[in-house]
Design a protein around this motif. Sequence first.
Motif, mmCIF file in Angstrom:
data_model
loop_
_atom_site.group_PDB
_atom_site.id
_atom_site.type_symbol
_atom_site.label_atom_id
_atom_site.label_comp_id
_atom_site.label_asym_id
_atom_site.label_seq_id
_atom_site.Cartn_x
_atom_site.Cartn_y
_atom_site.Cartn_z
ATOM 1 N N SER A 1 7.855 -1.453 -2.412
ATOM 2 C CA SER A 1 8.439 -1.764 -3.708
ATOM 3 C C SER A 1 7.360 -1.916 -4.770
ATOM 4 C CB SER A 1 9.251 -3.057 -3.626
ATOM 5 O OG SER A 1 9.712 -3.418 -4.907
ATOM 6 N N THR A 2 7.631 -1.324 -5.933
ATOM 7 C CA THR A 2 6.711 -1.468 -7.070
ATOM 8 C C THR A 2 7.006 -2.726 -7.876
ATOM 9 O OG1 THR A 2 8.125 -0.098 -8.482
ATOM 10 C CG2 THR A 2 6.353 1.024 -7.260
ATOM 11 N N SER A 3 8.039 -3.453 -7.499
ATOM 12 C CA SER A 3 8.466 -4.641 -8.225
ATOM 13 C C SER A 3 7.387 -5.718 -8.236
ATOM 14 C CB SER A 3 9.722 -5.221 -7.564
ATOM 15 O OG SER A 3 10.010 -6.508 -8.075
ATOM 16 N N PRO A 4 7.270 -6.453 -9.345
ATOM 17 C CA PRO A 4 6.337 -7.579 -9.362
ATOM 18 C C PRO A 4 6.748 -8.680 -8.383
ATOM 19 C CG PRO A 4 7.591 -7.498 -11.412
ATOM 20 C CD PRO A 4 7.921 -6.253 -10.643
ATOM 21 N N ALA A 5 8.013 -8.663 -7.937
ATOM 22 C CA ALA A 5 8.450 -9.655 -6.958
ATOM 23 C C ALA A 5 7.823 -9.380 -5.581
ATOM 24 C CB ALA A 5 9.973 -9.659 -6.840
ATOM 25 N N PHE A 6 7.355 -8.156 -5.349
ATOM 26 C CA PHE A 6 6.686 -7.809 -4.095
ATOM 27 C C PHE A 6 5.185 -7.790 -4.333
ATOM 28 C CE2 PHE A 6 5.152 -4.546 -0.974
ATOM 29 C CZ PHE A 6 5.310 -5.338 0.150
ATOM 30 N N ALA A 7 4.609 -8.979 -4.287
ATOM 31 C CA ALA A 7 3.181 -9.123 -4.584
ATOM 32 C C ALA A 7 2.346 -9.279 -3.325
ATOM 33 C CB ALA A 7 2.976 -10.327 -5.503
ATOM 34 N N ALA A 8 2.952 -9.118 -2.158
ATOM 35 C CA ALA A 8 2.233 -9.311 -0.904
ATOM 36 C C ALA A 8 1.228 -8.202 -0.631
ATOM 37 C CB ALA A 8 3.232 -9.393 0.248
ATOM 38 N N MET A 9 1.364 -7.062 -1.313
ATOM 39 C CA MET A 9 0.484 -5.922 -1.080
ATOM 40 C C MET A 9 -0.346 -5.645 -2.330
ATOM 41 S SD MET A 9 1.591 -2.052 0.049
ATOM 42 C CE MET A 9 2.233 -2.581 1.621
ATOM 43 N N ARG A 10 -1.625 -5.415 -2.130
ATOM 44 C CA ARG A 10 -2.515 -5.077 -3.247
ATOM 45 C C ARG A 10 -2.104 -3.746 -3.867
ATOM 46 N NH1 ARG A 10 -6.594 -4.039 -0.156
ATOM 47 N NH2 ARG A 10 -7.653 -2.871 -1.810
ATOM 48 N N TYR A 11 -2.406 -3.586 -5.154
ATOM 49 C CA TYR A 11 -2.045 -2.357 -5.857
ATOM 50 C C TYR A 11 -2.624 -1.126 -5.170
ATOM 51 C CZ TYR A 11 -1.830 1.410 -9.158
ATOM 52 O OH TYR A 11 -1.596 2.636 -9.716
ATOM 53 N N GLU A 12 -3.881 -1.184 -4.774
ATOM 54 C CA GLU A 12 -4.537 -0.023 -4.174
ATOM 55 C C GLU A 12 -3.811 0.427 -2.909
ATOM 56 O OE1 GLU A 12 -6.091 -2.823 -5.187
ATOM 57 O OE2 GLU A 12 -7.031 -1.992 -6.981
ATOM 58 N N ALA A 13 -3.331 -0.518 -2.113
ATOM 59 C CA ALA A 13 -2.593 -0.177 -0.894
ATOM 60 C C ALA A 13 -1.244 0.452 -1.242
ATOM 61 C CB ALA A 13 -2.395 -1.423 -0.022
ATOM 62 N N LYS A 14 -0.556 -0.099 -2.252
ATOM 63 C CA LYS A 14 0.707 0.502 -2.697
ATOM 64 C C LYS A 14 0.468 1.930 -3.183
ATOM 65 C CE LYS A 14 3.316 -3.539 -4.280
ATOM 66 N NZ LYS A 14 4.097 -4.128 -5.374
ATOM 67 N N LEU A 15 -0.564 2.105 -3.996
ATOM 68 C CA LEU A 15 -0.876 3.427 -4.529
ATOM 69 C C LEU A 15 -1.130 4.426 -3.404
ATOM 70 C CD1 LEU A 15 -1.556 5.445 -6.791
ATOM 71 C CD2 LEU A 15 -3.884 4.491 -6.802
ATOM 72 N N ASP A 16 -1.900 4.041 -2.403
ATOM 73 C CA ASP A 16 -2.183 4.945 -1.286
ATOM 74 C C ASP A 16 -0.900 5.368 -0.582
ATOM 75 O OD1 ASP A 16 -4.909 4.879 -1.781
ATOM 76 O OD2 ASP A 16 -5.345 3.423 -0.190
ATOM 77 N N LEU A 17 -0.006 4.418 -0.331
ATOM 78 C CA LEU A 17 1.249 4.741 0.361
ATOM 79 C C LEU A 17 2.159 5.607 -0.505
ATOM 80 C CD1 LEU A 17 1.814 1.329 2.128
ATOM 81 C CD2 LEU A 17 1.263 3.521 3.230
ATOM 82 N N TRP A 18 2.215 5.317 -1.792
ATOM 83 C CA TRP A 18 3.016 6.135 -2.707
ATOM 84 C C TRP A 18 2.445 7.545 -2.818
ATOM 85 C CZ3 TRP A 18 7.515 6.049 -5.409
ATOM 86 C CH2 TRP A 18 8.255 4.864 -5.342
ATOM 87 N N ARG A 19 1.132 7.635 -2.960
ATOM 88 C CA ARG A 19 0.499 8.949 -3.068
ATOM 89 C C ARG A 19 0.792 9.780 -1.808
ATOM 90 N NH1 ARG A 19 -3.723 10.063 -6.527
ATOM 91 N NH2 ARG A 19 -4.396 7.911 -6.515
ATOM 92 N N THR A 20 0.689 9.161 -0.645
ATOM 93 C CA THR A 20 0.985 9.857 0.608
ATOM 94 C C THR A 20 2.432 10.328 0.638
ATOM 95 O OG1 THR A 20 -0.707 8.617 1.797
ATOM 96 C CG2 THR A 20 1.040 9.616 3.123
ATOM 97 N N ALA A 21 3.360 9.482 0.225
ATOM 98 C CA ALA A 21 4.780 9.860 0.219
ATOM 99 C C ALA A 21 5.038 11.030 -0.723
ATOM 100 C CB ALA A 21 5.642 8.661 -0.183
ATOM 101 N N ILE A 22 4.399 11.008 -1.873
ATOM 102 C CA ILE A 22 4.615 12.068 -2.862
ATOM 103 C C ILE A 22 3.886 13.348 -2.460
ATOM 104 C CG2 ILE A 22 4.122 12.747 -5.242
ATOM 105 C CD1 ILE A 22 4.672 9.739 -5.955
ATOM 106 N N ILE A 23 2.654 13.222 -1.989
ATOM 107 C CA ILE A 23 1.885 14.405 -1.609
ATOM 108 C C ILE A 23 2.519 15.084 -0.408
ATOM 109 C CG2 ILE A 23 -0.315 15.178 -0.644
ATOM 110 C CD1 ILE A 23 -1.638 13.178 -2.583
ATOM 111 N N SER A 24 2.986 14.316 0.565
ATOM 112 C CA SER A 24 3.618 14.944 1.727
ATOM 113 C C SER A 24 4.891 15.662 1.290
ATOM 114 C CB SER A 24 3.868 13.953 2.856
ATOM 115 O OG SER A 24 4.538 12.817 2.421
ATOM 116 N N ALA A 25 5.475 15.242 0.179
ATOM 117 C CA ALA A 25 6.630 15.941 -0.349
ATOM 118 C C ALA A 25 6.222 17.292 -0.927
ATOM 119 C CB ALA A 25 7.319 15.114 -1.425
ATOM 120 N N ASP A 26 4.971 17.405 -1.341
ATOM 121 C CA ASP A 26 4.487 18.632 -1.969
ATOM 122 C C ASP A 26 3.811 19.598 -0.985
ATOM 123 O OD1 ASP A 26 5.248 18.734 -4.540
ATOM 124 O OD2 ASP A 26 3.402 17.981 -5.397
ATOM 125 N N GLN A 27 3.667 19.203 0.263
ATOM 126 C CA GLN A 27 2.990 20.080 1.222
ATOM 127 C C GLN A 27 3.686 21.423 1.280
ATOM 128 O OE1 GLN A 27 2.880 17.856 4.859
ATOM 129 N NE2 GLN A 27 0.983 16.850 4.297
#
Length: 168
Positions: free
Chosen positions: A138-164
């Motif tokens: 979740s990108t919500s500010p209510a989900f602060a348990a994960m650092r931004y960099e970790a969220k970004l990596d997971l989002w980038r992977t989800a989006i890039i794997s969509a573009d393979q």
Amino acid sequence: MIIQGFDPISDPDARILILGSMPGIASLEANQYYGHPRNAFWRIMGDVFGAGLERPYAERTAILKDQGVAVWDVLKLCHREGSLDSNIKDEVPNDFAGFFVQHPRIERVVLNGGKAAKSFEKYVRPLVPSLTVTTAPSTSPAFAAMRYEAKLDLWRTAIISADQGQGR
């Protein structure tokens, strides 16, 4: 209080569909997807596609459409006090049968958090059982348990794997 979501940000040639659950109060007041200033969605879209908060909203949405990305929510209507997904009741899903007819090139769905995933499985998955689906944090500010960099990596992977295999 009855909450109604937004129309999708989409182009008929979209290949990736990013789904949230339902806009929060700040988004509804701004009349923009992910309108809370601390929501990481647009920061992530800026890092992945150049569609960051430094750009006007209309320009950000145009960039996503140009990249083959659609944005919508699983829910069309619900009752909710406040902005927390845990307060959502009496859900009414959006018209995904119609959406997928109008967007036949969708090949992957990226779900923004757990509530979007749960609602997707309940209302949408039966319509598209073979579609590739990834749940991103979740990108919500209510989900602060994960650092931004970790969220970004997971989002980038989800989006890039969509573009393979798409030459991008």
